[in-house]
Scaffold this motif. Structure first.
Motif, PDB file in Angstrom:
ATOM      1  N   UNK A  46     114.342 121.591  82.444  1.00  0.00           N
ATOM      2  CA  UNK A  46     113.313 122.377  81.774  1.00  0.00           C
ATOM      3  C   UNK A  46     112.723 121.498  80.679  1.00  0.00           C
ATOM      4  N   UNK A  47     111.642 120.829  80.990  1.00  0.00           N
ATOM      5  CA  UNK A  47     110.991 119.966  80.037  1.00  0.00           C
ATOM      6  C   UNK A  47     109.521 119.882  80.394  1.00  0.00           C
ATOM      7  N   UNK A  48     108.767 119.270  79.524  1.00  0.00           N
ATOM      8  CA  UNK A  48     107.340 119.102  79.758  1.00  0.00           C
ATOM      9  C   UNK A  48     107.042 117.631  79.965  1.00  0.00           C
ATOM     10  N   UNK A  49     106.260 117.352  80.994  1.00  0.00           N
ATOM     11  CA  UNK A  49     105.976 115.961  81.374  1.00  0.00           C
ATOM     12  C   UNK A  49     104.913 115.340  80.466  1.00  0.00           C
ATOM     13  N   UNK A  50     105.252 115.243  79.179  1.00  0.00           N
ATOM     14  CA  UNK A  50     104.346 114.613  78.228  1.00  0.00           C
ATOM     15  C   UNK A  50     104.770 113.191  77.901  1.00  0.00           C
ATOM     16  N   UNK A  51     105.973 112.851  78.314  1.00  0.00           N
ATOM     17  CA  UNK A  51     106.504 111.529  78.031  1.00  0.00           C
ATOM     18  C   UNK A  51     107.549 111.196  79.056  1.00  0.00           C
ATOM     19  N   UNK A  52     108.240 110.083  78.886  1.00  0.00           N
ATOM     20  CA  UNK A  52     109.234 109.677  79.874  1.00  0.00           C
ATOM     21  C   UNK A  52     110.344 110.711  79.993  1.00  0.00           C
ATOM     22  N   UNK A  53     110.801 110.974  81.216  1.00  0.00           N
ATOM     23  CA  UNK A  53     111.929 111.893  81.365  1.00  0.00           C
ATOM     24  C   UNK A  53     113.175 111.301  80.720  1.00  0.00           C
ATOM     25  N   UNK A  54     113.975 112.156  80.133  1.00  0.00           N
ATOM     26  CA  UNK A  54     115.215 111.706  79.500  1.00  0.00           C
ATOM     27  C   UNK A  54     116.398 112.388  80.149  1.00  0.00           C
ATOM     28  N   UNK A  55     117.512 111.685  80.168  1.00  0.00           N
ATOM     29  CA  UNK A  55     118.689 112.206  80.862  1.00  0.00           C
ATOM     30  C   UNK A  55     119.162 113.511  80.265  1.00  0.00           C
ATOM     31  N   UNK A  56     119.080 113.645  78.949  1.00  0.00           N
ATOM     32  CA  UNK A  56     119.618 114.855  78.347  1.00  0.00           C
ATOM     33  C   UNK A  56     118.726 116.063  78.568  1.00  0.00           C
ATOM     34  N   UNK A  57     117.561 115.867  79.191  1.00  0.00           N
ATOM     35  CA  UNK A  57     116.705 116.999  79.504  1.00  0.00           C
ATOM     36  C   UNK A  57     116.913 117.546  80.900  1.00  0.00           C
ATOM     37  N   UNK A  58     117.846 116.956  81.631  1.00  0.00           N
ATOM     38  CA  UNK A  58     118.046 117.301  83.032  1.00  0.00           C
ATOM     39  C   UNK A  58     119.259 118.205  83.239  1.00  0.00           C
ATOM     40  N   UNK A  59     119.077 119.171  84.152  1.00  0.00           N
ATOM     41  CA  UNK A  59     120.175 120.074  84.507  1.00  0.00           C
ATOM     42  C   UNK A  59     120.890 119.643  85.779  1.00  0.00           C
TER      43      UNK A  59
END
Length: 125
Positions: A100-113
């Motif tokens: 659950x994140x917004x694609x405004x910047x690079x994806x980060x590991x801690x944002x992933x379920x």
């Protein structure tokens, strides 16, 4: 149980193309943003691209911008990463992940379920 499965990796010559697929199951796919990460030998995993769940907005890391395209098909619970003009430095294991994140910047590991197990991309020079 949530599950992500990548496919489409392989060996390709520099300048070639591959299309990676990430098929999801076990969660509400259309309510998760999806990120693609890669880990080259001896290096840390890095986020290269991501796509929103709602409006389809996308982000690309500078090294892949103009060469990679991410898109999603919610009807098929699938996200794709089209990789063109591949370079030897693109060699890595590629992972997809959902969060659950917004694609405004690079994806980060801690944002992933949820994470897939990865698919190997090897680009020969």
């Amino acid at each position: 149980e949530a599950h992500l499965a990548e496919s489409g990796g392989g060996l390709v010559q520099a300048g070639g193309s591959l299309r990676l697929s990430c098929v999801a199951s076990g969660f509400t796919f259309e309510k998760r943003a999806i990120g693609w990460f890669r880990q080259a030998p001896g290096k840390e995993r890095e986020g290269v691209s991501c796509i929103n769940d709602s409006d389809g907005s996308t982000y690309y890391e500078d090294s892949v911008k103009g060469r990679f395209t991410i898109d999603r098909d919610n009807a098929k619970n699938t996200v794709y990463l089209q990789m063109n003009n591949l370079k030897p430095e693109d060699t890595a294991v590629y992972y997809c992940a959902a969060g659950r994140f917004t694609a405004l910047g690079p994806p980060t590991e801690d944002g992933m379920d949820y994470w897939g197990k990865g698919t190997l991309v090897t680009v020969s020079s």
